[in-house]
Design an enzyme around this catalytic site. Sequence first.
Site, PDB file in Angstrom:
ATOM      1  N   GLY A   1      -8.892  -5.818 -14.732  1.00  0.00           N
ATOM      2  CA  GLY A   1      -9.285  -4.338 -14.694  1.00  0.00           C
ATOM      3  C   GLY A   1      -8.793  -3.875 -13.089  1.00  0.00           C
TER       4      GLY A   1
ATOM      5  N   CYS B   1     -24.289  -0.732  -5.326  1.00  0.00           N
ATOM      6  CA  CYS B   1     -23.292  -1.048  -5.330  1.00  0.00           C
ATOM      7  C   CYS B   1     -22.894  -2.499  -5.104  1.00  0.00           C
ATOM      8  CB  CYS B   1     -22.109  -0.197  -4.617  1.00  0.00           C
ATOM      9  SG  CYS B   1     -22.070  -0.176  -2.839  1.00  0.00           S
TER      10      CYS B   1
HETATM   11  N1  PLP Z   1     -13.089  -0.462 -14.516  1.00  0.00           N
HETATM   12  C1  PLP Z   1     -13.907  -0.299 -15.106  1.00  0.00           C
HETATM   13  C2  PLP Z   1     -14.376   1.046 -15.881  1.00  0.00           C
HETATM   14  C3  PLP Z   1     -14.849  -1.385 -15.039  1.00  0.00           C
HETATM   15  O1  PLP Z   1     -16.287  -1.402 -15.521  1.00  0.00           O
HETATM   16  C4  PLP Z   1     -14.594  -2.507 -14.363  1.00  0.00           C
HETATM   17  C5  PLP Z   1     -15.387  -3.693 -14.123  1.00  0.00           C
HETATM   18  O2  PLP Z   1     -16.715  -3.565 -14.041  1.00  0.00           O
HETATM   19  C6  PLP Z   1     -13.192  -2.631 -13.546  1.00  0.00           C
HETATM   20  C7  PLP Z   1     -12.470  -1.403 -13.840  1.00  0.00           C
HETATM   21  C8  PLP Z   1     -12.808  -3.906 -12.879  1.00  0.00           C
HETATM   22  O3  PLP Z   1     -12.626  -4.959 -13.785  1.00  0.00           O
HETATM   23  P1  PLP Z   1     -12.314  -6.517 -13.427  1.00  0.00           P
HETATM   24  O4  PLP Z   1     -13.475  -6.928 -13.516  1.00  0.00           O
HETATM   25  O5  PLP Z   1     -11.605  -6.976 -14.645  1.00  0.00           O
HETATM   26  O6  PLP Z   1     -11.507  -6.349 -12.266  1.00  0.00           O
END
Ligand code: PLP
Length: 379
Positions: free
Chosen positions: A69, A323
């Site tokens: 993500g 955080c």
């Molecule tokens: N965006 C959202 C809404 C998320 O909840 C997260 C992870 O908690 C991410 C992006 C980041 O994803 P990744 O852990 O695959 O880098």
Amino acid sequence: MIYADNAATTRLSEEALQKMLPWLTENYGNASTLYRMGREAHRAVEQAREEIAKGIGASPMEILFTSGGTESDNWALKGTMRHLARKGKKHLITSAIEHHAVLHSAHALEKEGYDITVLPVSKEGFVDPDSVKKAIRPDTALVSIMYANNETGVVQPVTEIGAVCREAGVLFHTDAVQAAGILPIDVKEQKIDLLSASAHKFHGPKGVGFLFCRRKAVPDTLLDGGGQERGHRSGTENVAGIVGMAAAFSQALSEREEKTERLSALRDRVQEGLLKIPGTHLNGDASRRLPGTLNVSFEDLDGQSLLMELDLRGIQASVGSACNSGSMTPSHVLLEMGVPYKTAHGSLRLSFGRYNRPEEAETLVREAESAVRLLRDRR
Ligand code: PLP
């Protein structure tokens, strides 16, 4: 042990693991090579691409594999803004409750000289599509609004926002990391141009994700090198990860309706029990929410202490507040929704997934109630 932190990550499904194993053991070929092992790996990657594309109403060539993500969000924002800056468009619109992968990317772009508008949200946690419309300017390149929030589970009006953006001729990116595999997605119908997803949130492996890019919306590359992913994203393909992600995604979609019903029933029972504890408030809209996510605040309580007390009792949950860096700042999401600083400090996020069982509701409520009482008595 009760695992109630599926918004943070999920357990790998057995089906996904079994599909991954051959690509980690006997067939370890590089998907870019031309001999048999490589060709087989390449075929597996392309099959996974087709499977994922089908799940969101896209065509296979619109799916690009990433490391998750965070990379997908960084790529969507930085790549698109840099691409469209060459056409004189240097304005980005996003919201105040985005994940830091989006917000920090936006602020990094601001330092590079881009213009950023950060939209506020209502006290229920919604971005108003009308506020998006009003913020669009002739130099707006991209709007990035998440599909569902990772702390409250509140689902944004993405279809309406997609329509606003399409009408204005502005690209629309949505961070669907929390929504993929849980909510229905149809990128065509919803007029989504870019979409981020991450496998470990839907019982797939960690460190792999995808970015959907409509053909006209391919962002500038962030990773240069061997030219994999048709030159858009270099790096040897994570074959096992990609295969596992596709298997987990298909499985999540096939059981979506049953899981929605089961998880929302569990979530509602826990919610009902927790809200009976004096001084407890629900954060975020109660109806337009992910089925398995619950965020509450307890007055006169520190979320971190509650988390540790629950951990001692075998319950893994999350504070909607602190955080990742370990700082004690309350959640930017809750503060933006107007939750008072002190109340935001006492927040708890419970998020359920495939492996949670109905009988866990009673234990969760009982243990949370007793932990809250204990911590309040100590004050
Ligand atoms: N965006 C959202 C809404 C998320 O909840 C997260 C992870 O908690 C991410 C992006 C980041 O994803 P990744 O852990 O695959 O880098």
